[in-house]
Scaffold this active site. Structure first.
Site, PDB file in Angstrom:
ATOM      1  N   GLU A 131      32.130  13.596  44.166  1.00 23.85           N
ATOM      2  CA  GLU A 131      31.447  13.209  45.104  1.00 23.85           C
ATOM      3  C   GLU A 131      30.125  13.957  45.180  1.00 23.85           C
ATOM      4  O   GLU A 131      29.441  14.256  46.096  1.00 23.85           O
ATOM      5  CB  GLU A 131      32.012  13.313  46.390  1.00 23.85           C
ATOM      6  CG  GLU A 131      31.799  12.380  47.684  1.00 23.85           C
ATOM      7  CD  GLU A 131      31.057  11.101  46.993  1.00 23.85           C
ATOM      8  OE1 GLU A 131      32.113  10.389  46.599  1.00 23.85           O
ATOM      9  OE2 GLU A 131      29.982  10.614  46.844  1.00 23.85           O
TER      10      GLU A 131
HETATM   11  C1  LIG Z   1      39.765  13.339  39.888  1.00 21.66           C
HETATM   12  C2  LIG Z   1      38.228  12.934  39.801  1.00 21.66           C
HETATM   13  C3  LIG Z   1      38.132  11.822  40.386  1.00 21.66           C
HETATM   14  C4  LIG Z   1      36.802  11.258  40.524  1.00 21.66           C
HETATM   15  N1  LIG Z   1      36.710   9.980  41.247  1.00 21.66           N
HETATM   16  C5  LIG Z   1      35.603   9.252  40.815  1.00 21.66           C
HETATM   17  C6  LIG Z   1      35.308   8.042  41.630  1.00 21.66           C
HETATM   18  O1  LIG Z   1      36.077   7.362  42.335  1.00 21.66           O
HETATM   19  N2  LIG Z   1      34.184   7.300  41.389  1.00 21.66           N
HETATM   20  C7  LIG Z   1      33.063   7.615  40.539  1.00 21.66           C
HETATM   21  O2  LIG Z   1      32.144   7.083  40.134  1.00 21.66           O
HETATM   22  N3  LIG Z   1      33.431   9.014  40.048  1.00 21.66           N
HETATM   23  C8  LIG Z   1      34.532   9.717  40.192  1.00 21.66           C
HETATM   24  N4  LIG Z   1      34.484  10.894  39.578  1.00 21.66           N
HETATM   25  C9  LIG Z   1      33.509  11.510  38.960  1.00 21.66           C
HETATM   26  C10 LIG Z   1      32.720  12.448  39.438  1.00 21.66           C
HETATM   27  O3  LIG Z   1      31.936  12.105  40.365  1.00 21.66           O
HETATM   28  C11 LIG Z   1      32.080  13.119  38.244  1.00 21.66           C
HETATM   29  O4  LIG Z   1      32.701  13.956  37.637  1.00 21.66           O
HETATM   30  C12 LIG Z   1      31.089  14.157  38.776  1.00 21.66           C
HETATM   31  O5  LIG Z   1      29.807  13.503  39.634  1.00 21.66           O
HETATM   32  C13 LIG Z   1      30.163  15.031  37.828  1.00 21.66           C
HETATM   33  O6  LIG Z   1      29.742  14.187  36.639  1.00 21.66           O
HETATM   34  P1  LIG Z   1      30.132  14.785  35.107  1.00 21.66           P
HETATM   35  O7  LIG Z   1      31.703  14.879  35.140  1.00 21.66           O
HETATM   36  O8  LIG Z   1      29.661  13.824  34.255  1.00 21.66           O
HETATM   37  O9  LIG Z   1      29.666  16.110  35.039  1.00 21.66           O
HETATM   38  P2  LIG Z   1      27.847  16.556  34.429  1.00 21.66           P
HETATM   39  O10 LIG Z   1      27.244  15.516  35.284  1.00 21.66           O
HETATM   40  O11 LIG Z   1      28.038  16.435  33.110  1.00 21.66           O
HETATM   41  O12 LIG Z   1      28.043  17.882  34.917  1.00 21.66           O
HETATM   42  C14 LIG Z   1      28.688  19.128  34.276  1.00 21.66           C
HETATM   43  C15 LIG Z   1      27.627  20.458  34.954  1.00 21.66           C
HETATM   44  O13 LIG Z   1      26.386  20.399  35.007  1.00 21.66           O
HETATM   45  C16 LIG Z   1      25.669  20.479  36.146  1.00 21.66           C
HETATM   46  N5  LIG Z   1      24.499  19.386  36.145  1.00 21.66           N
HETATM   47  C17 LIG Z   1      24.641  18.340  35.723  1.00 21.66           C
HETATM   48  N6  LIG Z   1      23.208  17.863  35.957  1.00 21.66           N
HETATM   49  C18 LIG Z   1      22.674  18.693  36.642  1.00 21.66           C
HETATM   50  C19 LIG Z   1      21.321  19.105  37.171  1.00 21.66           C
HETATM   51  N7  LIG Z   1      20.282  17.971  37.042  1.00 21.66           N
HETATM   52  N8  LIG Z   1      20.886  20.276  37.565  1.00 21.66           N
HETATM   53  C20 LIG Z   1      21.665  21.283  37.830  1.00 21.66           C
HETATM   54  N9  LIG Z   1      23.116  21.208  37.342  1.00 21.66           N
HETATM   55  C21 LIG Z   1      23.591  19.999  36.729  1.00 21.66           C
HETATM   56  C22 LIG Z   1      26.735  19.895  37.338  1.00 21.66           C
HETATM   57  O14 LIG Z   1      26.744  20.454  38.246  1.00 21.66           O
HETATM   58  C23 LIG Z   1      28.086  20.506  36.829  1.00 21.66           C
HETATM   59  O15 LIG Z   1      28.625  21.654  36.710  1.00 21.66           O
HETATM   60  C24 LIG Z   1      35.779  11.711  39.860  1.00 21.66           C
HETATM   61  C25 LIG Z   1      35.890  12.839  38.923  1.00 21.66           C
HETATM   62  C26 LIG Z   1      37.225  13.264  38.748  1.00 21.66           C
HETATM   63  C27 LIG Z   1      37.488  14.474  37.865  1.00 21.66           C
END
Ligand SMILES: Cc1cc2nc3c(=O)[nH]c(=O)nc-3n(C[C@H](O)[C@H](O)[C@H](O)COP(=O)(O)OP(=O)(O)OC[C@H]3O[C@@H](n4cnc5c(N)ncnc54)[C@H](O)[C@@H]3O)c2cc1C
Length: 567
Positions: free
Chosen positions: A427
């Site tokens: 989220e």
């Molecule tokens: C159990 C689980 C349930 C989920 N449920 C859903 C769901 O129902 N629907 C859905 O759509 N998604 C869902 N997600 C996805 C979740 O919302 C994403 O994992 C989350 O938004 C982070 O994206 P990412 O994993 O690609 O991490 P990334 O975006 O790759 O981030 C990796 C790190 O980099 C940091 N980062 C990234 N971009 C920036 C920036 N511009 N500036 C500073 N820091 C940054 C982040 O804060 C993080 O620490 C779920 C994830 C999990 C693990």
């Protein structure tokens, strides 16, 4: 250790901290009388204690799994879900015109807190549906609203949100899922989504996916994204789910925790969808669901903190070790007392912030006043990030209180920590929440922040006569927070703001917590006053260090090169 819902704490926060009397005084929420509020809290508490809490362990030990393309849920989850649906807890705040109860978000937040404490993995399902209902209420056509919302409110169908793709996580604008016009009012949705919570189950008649996708002429980035409602089974005009849609669960993830909640890779292969909101206006429509879910996820953290605290307290009252004095249990040791006090004081602070946020949302809905809207928008990232950080911190302290037994699964202490860890990630990660706070939420020149800080200062001024020491500490922390807020709003270079975003959010939450504890010292019993003293004298001073961190800006941080980090 059975879960006991903290009904008295909710009542206290509603009455003395969150401003619920103003909510109940509006025409829109006039039904939220003290009797009605008590009845809601008491009934929800009973269900959470008796029906949901016993399912928590089963969800952890027997994860949801995929069987011939169908998700099979953990033992007892179907019955637990039915209890939630039949109790009317999904549509508590939904529009009565569609079968909802129209109750304030403050009450939904209290109930979500209890459900999260009892069984987080199952609670995530109705939380997603609540957000979807709100998004459809605001952005869907009349036809879609009439067809879908009553079924979502009754729990016959449930809802999901589909944003994430392998290359589009925090950067939602990078998504590649396509939508093409079928020419009959529907669209064909094609693409892969990952990490989709509760993408399928074996206890609802339909699963309704809200999917972000790009039309052929949609520009790159978030401005070219539209939102589509894509059901698992395509309903007829009477709402009977019919033909299976062209979508499937490809696989379920193996996770650190939250095992009872299926987290799916979804494949859409020309699935039929209906547009929600305007073309290319998908992000705005999805934000209605996301804001709802952000407060909801913050509340998940608080609920888990409560469960972890109750477990740790019971263990500390029972376990004998060392020359403890008094009862002879480890609760007599100063450091164990410190851990338990920190757990309880932080949970209270985080819950107060979530309740303040929910009441601001309610006041915005009831009055349509821009000031309330701005307050709700400002408090939302704080409620999300501080609520979930508190959940993680408290669950980790809960493991520590248990000593070695905390690391052994059978006590349940470790499950709280494993389950809650993801709440700081999904989220919108807590880093993204903090960046939202210092950028978008300060775009008003810091006005919403200033009004909140003024309220905190006024509360402290009023408390000086009866609680001079505590009032002075809260007043000074608020003063320091205002100075740093002024410094931040003066920074045009966003890197200057982003470098200290997380400590700024933490400092703001700490000061809001001080405000809530001061109210507890004034209106609560002697125990509340002692806990308030602990928080204000020992935890609130963290604000000084956090604000110093913020005001260092970006230069020295960004001077550390990727090579330095890899050396
Ligand atoms: C159990 C689980 C349930 C989920 N449920 C859903 C769901 O129902 N629907 C859905 O759509 N998604 C869902 N997600 C996805 C979740 O919302 C994403 O994992 C989350 O938004 C982070 O994206 P990412 O994993 O690609 O991490 P990334 O975006 O790759 O981030 C990796 C790190 O980099 C940091 N980062 C990234 N971009 C920036 C920036 N511009 N500036 C500073 N820091 C940054 C982040 O804060 C993080 O620490 C779920 C994830 C999990 C693990």
């Amino acid at each position: 250790m059975p879960y006991r819902a903290p009904v008295a704490d909710f009542r206290f926060l509603l009455d003395h901290v969150a401003g619920f009397d103003a909510v109940a005084a509006t025409d829109r929420f006039s039904e939220a009388t003290p009797d009605m509020t008590d009845a809601i809290l008491t009934e929800a508490a009973k269900m959470c204690e008796a029906v949901l809490a016993p399912l928590n362990r089963a969800g952890d030990l027997h994860p949801a799994h995929l069987e011939n393309g169908v998700v099979r849920t953990s033992p007892g989850f179907a019955e637990g879900y039915r209890a939630i649906a039949e109790g009317g807890w999904i549509g508590m705040s939904a529009d009565p015109a569609n079968g909802g109860m129209g109750l304030p978000m403050a009450l939904t937040t209290a109930v979500n807190d209890m459900m999260s404490a009892a069984c987080l993995a199952l609670q995530l399902n109705p939380l997603m549906t609540q957000g979807q209902i709100e998004a459809l209420e605001h952005h869907a056509s009349d036809t879609l609203r009439d067809l879908y919302i009553p079924k979502l409110i009754s729990g016959e169908w449930c809802g999901t949100m589909n944003l994430t793709e392998p290359q589009a996580g925090s950067d939602v604008g990078a998504l590649r899922t396509k939508a093409t016009d079928n020419g009959d009012g529907t669209y064909a949705i094609t693409g892969q989504k990952i990490y989709i919570s509760w993408a399928d189950n074996d206890f609802t008649d339909n699963v309704c996916h809200l999917v972000l996708a790009r039309l052929p002429d949609g520009v790159a980035g978030t401005k070219g994204i539209s939102l589509f409602l894509v059901p698992k089974f395509i309903p007829d005009a009477d709402g009977n789910p019919g033909k299976a849609n062209d979508l499937r669960v490809v696989s379920l993830e193996h996770k650190l925790g939250l095992h009872g909640s299926p987290t799916a890779v979804m494949e859409y292969s020309g699935a039929v969808g209906w547009m929600v909101g305007p073309e290319n206006g998908g992000m705005a429509a999805m934000f209605t669901m996301m804001n709802n879910a952000r407060l909801g996820v913050g509340t998940q953290g608080i609920g888990v903190a409560e469960g972890a605290y109750q477990h740790a307290l019971a263990y500390a009252q029972d376990r004998k070790q060392g020359k403890a004095g008094g009862t002879g249990s480890i609760i007599e040791h100063a450091d164990v007392r410190r851990m338990l006090a920190e757990m309880k004081a932080d949970t209270f602070a985080a819950r107060a912030i979530a309740m303040m946020c929910a009441c601001a949302i309610d006041m915005a809905a009831a009055t349509d006043d821009a000031g309330w809207r701005a307050r709700a928008a400002f408090l939302t990232p704080i409620a999300k990030a501080f609520g979930t950080d508190t959940g993680i911190k408290v669950a980790s302290l809960g493991v520590q209180v248990h000593g070695g037994m905390g690391f052994i699964e059978e006590t349940g202490a470790a499950q709280y920590l494993r389950d809650v860890r993801v709440t700081a990630i999904y989220e919108g990660t807590n880093g993204i929440q903090a960046m939202d706070l210092v950028a978008r939420k300060l775009m008003d020149g810091g006005e919403a922040a200033k009004l909140l800080i003024e309220e905190i200062r006024a509360g402290a001024e009023a408390a000086r006569a009866s609680h001079a020491d505590l009032a002075e500490a809260v007043w000074q922390a608020a003063e320091d927070l205002q100075e740093t807020t002024d410094w931040l709003t003066a920074q045009d270079d966003l890197q200057q703001r982003f470098s200290g975003a997380v400590p700024y959010l933490a400092a703001f939450a700490r000061v809001l917590g001080g405000h809530a504890h001061l109210a507890a010292a004034i209106h609560g019993d002697a125990g509340c006053a002692r806990l308030a003293t602990f928080y204000i004298k020992r935890l609130l001073p963290e604000v000084t260090g956090l604000l110093a961190h913020v005001r260092e800006g970006s230069a020295d941080l960004l001077a550390i090169t990727p090579d330095d980090l890899a050396a």
